[in-house]
Design a protein around this motif. Structure first.
Motif, PDB file in Angstrom:
ATOM      1  N   LYS A   2      63.236 -21.871 -11.454  1.00 16.86           N
ATOM      2  CA  LYS A   2      64.033 -21.270 -12.508  1.00 16.86           C
ATOM      3  C   LYS A   2      63.232 -21.221 -13.806  1.00 16.86           C
ATOM      4  O   LYS A   2      62.410 -22.083 -14.062  1.00 16.86           O
ATOM      5  N   THR A   3      63.505 -20.203 -14.600  1.00 13.73           N
ATOM      6  CA  THR A   3      62.927 -20.136 -15.927  1.00 13.73           C
ATOM      7  C   THR A   3      63.758 -21.018 -16.846  1.00 13.73           C
ATOM      8  O   THR A   3      64.981 -20.931 -16.870  1.00 13.73           O
ATOM      9  N   VAL A   4      63.105 -21.882 -17.598  1.00  9.37           N
ATOM     10  CA  VAL A   4      63.805 -22.822 -18.459  1.00  9.37           C
ATOM     11  C   VAL A   4      63.388 -22.564 -19.905  1.00  9.37           C
ATOM     12  O   VAL A   4      62.206 -22.520 -20.217  1.00  9.37           O
ATOM     13  N   ASP A   5      64.400 -22.374 -20.753  1.00 11.65           N
ATOM     14  CA  ASP A   5      64.181 -22.304 -22.189  1.00 11.65           C
ATOM     15  C   ASP A   5      64.800 -23.550 -22.786  1.00 11.65           C
ATOM     16  O   ASP A   5      65.953 -23.882 -22.498  1.00 11.65           O
ATOM     17  N   LEU A   6      64.028 -24.242 -23.604  1.00 11.11           N
ATOM     18  CA  LEU A   6      64.458 -25.501 -24.194  1.00 11.11           C
ATOM     19  C   LEU A   6      64.472 -25.340 -25.709  1.00 11.11           C
ATOM     20  O   LEU A   6      63.439 -25.096 -26.326  1.00 11.11           O
ATOM     21  N   TYR A   7      65.651 -25.467 -26.296  1.00 13.62           N
ATOM     22  CA  TYR A   7      65.831 -25.338 -27.739  1.00 13.62           C
ATOM     23  C   TYR A   7      65.916 -26.744 -28.325  1.00 13.62           C
ATOM     24  O   TYR A   7      66.740 -27.554 -27.879  1.00 13.62           O
ATOM     25  N   THR A   8      65.051 -27.032 -29.298  1.00 15.43           N
ATOM     26  CA  THR A   8      64.899 -28.386 -29.812  1.00 15.43           C
ATOM     27  C   THR A   8      64.746 -28.377 -31.330  1.00 15.43           C
ATOM     28  O   THR A   8      64.634 -27.322 -31.949  1.00 15.43           O
ATOM     29  N   ILE A   9      64.710 -29.596 -31.884  1.00 16.52           N
ATOM     30  CA  ILE A   9      64.191 -29.831 -33.233  1.00 16.52           C
ATOM     31  C   ILE A   9      63.227 -31.000 -33.115  1.00 16.52           C
ATOM     32  O   ILE A   9      63.300 -31.787 -32.169  1.00 16.52           O
ATOM     33  N   SER A  10      62.336 -31.139 -34.060  1.00 16.80           N
ATOM     34  CA  SER A  10      61.229 -32.082 -33.920  1.00 16.80           C
ATOM     35  C   SER A  10      61.640 -33.543 -33.906  1.00 16.80           C
ATOM     36  O   SER A  10      60.990 -34.351 -33.247  1.00 16.80           O
ATOM     37  N   ASP A  11      62.701 -33.925 -34.591  1.00 12.65           N
ATOM     38  CA  ASP A  11      63.037 -35.351 -34.674  1.00 12.65           C
ATOM     39  C   ASP A  11      64.250 -35.736 -33.826  1.00 12.65           C
ATOM     40  O   ASP A  11      64.940 -36.706 -34.122  1.00 12.65           O
ATOM     41  N   ALA A  24      58.090 -34.626 -16.173  1.00 12.46           N
ATOM     42  CA  ALA A  24      57.951 -35.526 -15.025  1.00 12.46           C
ATOM     43  C   ALA A  24      58.232 -34.814 -13.706  1.00 12.46           C
ATOM     44  O   ALA A  24      57.743 -35.240 -12.654  1.00 12.46           O
ATOM     45  N   ARG A  25      58.992 -33.742 -13.768  1.00  9.50           N
ATOM     46  CA  ARG A  25      59.332 -32.983 -12.565  1.00  9.50           C
ATOM     47  C   ARG A  25      58.525 -31.698 -12.447  1.00  9.50           C
ATOM     48  O   ARG A  25      58.810 -30.849 -11.613  1.00  9.50           O
ATOM     49  N   ASN A  26      57.520 -31.574 -13.288  1.00 11.11           N
ATOM     50  CA  ASN A  26      56.637 -30.396 -13.291  1.00 11.11           C
ATOM     51  C   ASN A  26      57.407 -29.094 -13.433  1.00 11.11           C
ATOM     52  O   ASN A  26      57.063 -28.091 -12.814  1.00 11.11           O
ATOM     53  N   VAL A  27      58.459 -29.116 -14.251  1.00  6.82           N
ATOM     54  CA  VAL A  27      59.233 -27.917 -14.528  1.00  6.82           C
ATOM     55  C   VAL A  27      58.613 -27.241 -15.752  1.00  6.82           C
ATOM     56  O   VAL A  27      58.473 -27.852 -16.807  1.00  6.82           O
ATOM     57  N   LEU A  28      58.237 -25.995 -15.583  1.00  8.46           N
ATOM     58  CA  LEU A  28      57.676 -25.234 -16.697  1.00  8.46           C
ATOM     59  C   LEU A  28      58.805 -24.771 -17.600  1.00  8.46           C
ATOM     60  O   LEU A  28      59.854 -24.339 -17.125  1.00  8.46           O
ATOM     61  N   TYR A  29      58.587 -24.870 -18.892  1.00  5.97           N
ATOM     62  CA  TYR A  29      59.622 -24.462 -19.836  1.00  5.97           C
ATOM     63  C   TYR A  29      58.985 -23.903 -21.094  1.00  5.97           C
ATOM     64  O   TYR A  29      57.834 -24.171 -21.398  1.00  5.97           O
ATOM     65  N   VAL A  53      71.447 -29.804 -30.473  1.00  5.38           N
ATOM     66  CA  VAL A  53      70.296 -29.729 -29.570  1.00  5.38           C
ATOM     67  C   VAL A  53      70.200 -31.033 -28.785  1.00  5.38           C
ATOM     68  O   VAL A  53      70.753 -32.043 -29.216  1.00  5.38           O
ATOM     69  N   PRO A  54      69.522 -31.039 -27.674  1.00  2.41           N
ATOM     70  CA  PRO A  54      68.845 -29.899 -27.057  1.00  2.41           C
ATOM     71  C   PRO A  54      69.832 -28.962 -26.382  1.00  2.41           C
ATOM     72  O   PRO A  54      70.904 -29.367 -25.965  1.00  2.41           O
ATOM     73  N   VAL A  55      69.426 -27.712 -26.292  1.00  2.00           N
ATOM     74  CA  VAL A  55      70.105 -26.740 -25.445  1.00  2.00           C
ATOM     75  C   VAL A  55      69.085 -26.345 -24.388  1.00  2.00           C
ATOM     76  O   VAL A  55      67.953 -25.980 -24.709  1.00  2.00           O
ATOM     77  N   ILE A  56      69.497 -26.464 -23.143  1.00  2.00           N
ATOM     78  CA  ILE A  56      68.611 -26.179 -22.016  1.00  2.00           C
ATOM     79  C   ILE A  56      69.201 -25.005 -21.257  1.00  2.00           C
ATOM     80  O   ILE A  56      70.291 -25.099 -20.689  1.00  2.00           O
ATOM     81  N   ASP A  57      68.480 -23.893 -21.259  1.00  2.00           N
ATOM     82  CA  ASP A  57      68.941 -22.656 -20.629  1.00  2.00           C
ATOM     83  C   ASP A  57      68.168 -22.454 -19.335  1.00  2.00           C
ATOM     84  O   ASP A  57      66.959 -22.212 -19.353  1.00  2.00           O
ATOM     85  N   LEU A  58      68.884 -22.566 -18.224  1.00  2.00           N
ATOM     86  CA  LEU A  58      68.266 -22.372 -16.914  1.00  2.00           C
ATOM     87  C   LEU A  58      68.445 -20.942 -16.409  1.00  2.00           C
ATOM     88  O   LEU A  58      68.156 -20.665 -15.255  1.00  2.00           O
ATOM     89  N   LEU A  71      71.328 -32.061 -14.796  1.00  2.00           N
ATOM     90  CA  LEU A  71      70.078 -31.303 -14.715  1.00  2.00           C
ATOM     91  C   LEU A  71      69.431 -31.430 -13.348  1.00  2.00           C
ATOM     92  O   LEU A  71      68.924 -30.452 -12.805  1.00  2.00           O
ATOM     93  N   GLU A  72      69.448 -32.629 -12.785  1.00  2.00           N
ATOM     94  CA  GLU A  72      68.910 -32.822 -11.422  1.00  2.00           C
ATOM     95  C   GLU A  72      69.626 -31.908 -10.444  1.00  2.00           C
ATOM     96  O   GLU A  72      68.994 -31.243  -9.627  1.00  2.00           O
ATOM     97  N   LYS A  73      70.945 -31.875 -10.537  1.00  2.00           N
ATOM     98  CA  LYS A  73      71.754 -31.049  -9.662  1.00  2.00           C
ATOM     99  C   LYS A  73      71.418 -29.557  -9.848  1.00  2.00           C
ATOM    100  O   LYS A  73      71.224 -28.831  -8.885  1.00  2.00           O
ATOM    101  N   ALA A  74      71.354 -29.133 -11.092  1.00  2.00           N
ATOM    102  CA  ALA A  74      71.089 -27.725 -11.396  1.00  2.00           C
ATOM    103  C   ALA A  74      69.694 -27.292 -10.944  1.00  2.00           C
ATOM    104  O   ALA A  74      69.506 -26.145 -10.533  1.00  2.00           O
ATOM    105  N   LEU A  75      68.751 -28.190 -11.022  1.00  2.00           N
ATOM    106  CA  LEU A  75      67.378 -27.878 -10.611  1.00  2.00           C
ATOM    107  C   LEU A  75      67.182 -28.017  -9.109  1.00  2.00           C
ATOM    108  O   LEU A  75      66.102 -27.742  -8.596  1.00  2.00           O
ATOM    109  N   GLY A  76      68.220 -28.480  -8.416  1.00  2.00           N
ATOM    110  CA  GLY A  76      68.145 -28.605  -6.964  1.00  2.00           C
ATOM    111  C   GLY A  76      67.235 -29.719  -6.507  1.00  2.00           C
ATOM    112  O   GLY A  76      66.545 -29.619  -5.511  1.00  2.00           O
TER     113      GLY A  76
END
Length: 77
Positions: A2-11, A24-29, A53-58, A71-76
Motif C-alpha cells: 500500500k502507498t502510505v502518506d504520513l502527516y506529522t509535525i517535528s516534535d 521496522a516493517r520496511n513500509v515505504l511512506y 497528528v499523526p495522520v496515516i493515509d493508507l 495498523l498491523e491489521k490494516a497492513l495485513g
C-alpha cells in the motif's frame, strides 16, 4: 504494498512512534510535515477531518493517531 502518506509535525512523540513502526516493517511512506507544508496540512484535514497528528493515509483507510494493533491489521501483518 500500500502507498502510505504520513502527516506529522517535528516534535510529536506519536509521529516518531509511527515512523519507527513503519520503518521496522520496511513500509515505504511519504512524510509531510504539516507545520511547514500548508498544502499537505489542507490535504490532511480534508481526508481526516482532524487537525491532530499523526495522520496515516493508507489509501483505503485513514488513521488519526498511532494505534499499533489497527495498523498491523490494516497492513495485513
Amino acid at each position: 504494498m500500500k502507498t502510505v502518506d504520513l502527516y506529522t509535525i517535528s516534535d510529536c512523540t506519536y509521529c516518531v512512534m509511527a515512523k519507527k513502526f513503519l520503518d521496522a516493517r520496511n513500509v515505504l511512506y511519504h512524510e509531510y510535515d504539516v507545520m511547514k507544508d500548508m498544502a499537505a496540512r489542507e490535504r490532511m484535514i480534508a481526508i481526516s477531518h482532524q487537525r491532530g497528528v499523526p495522520v496515516i493515509d493508507l489509501g483505503d483507510e485513514v488513521f488519526v493517531g498511532f494505534n499499533r494493533a489497527e495498523l498491523e491489521k490494516a497492513l495485513g501483518r
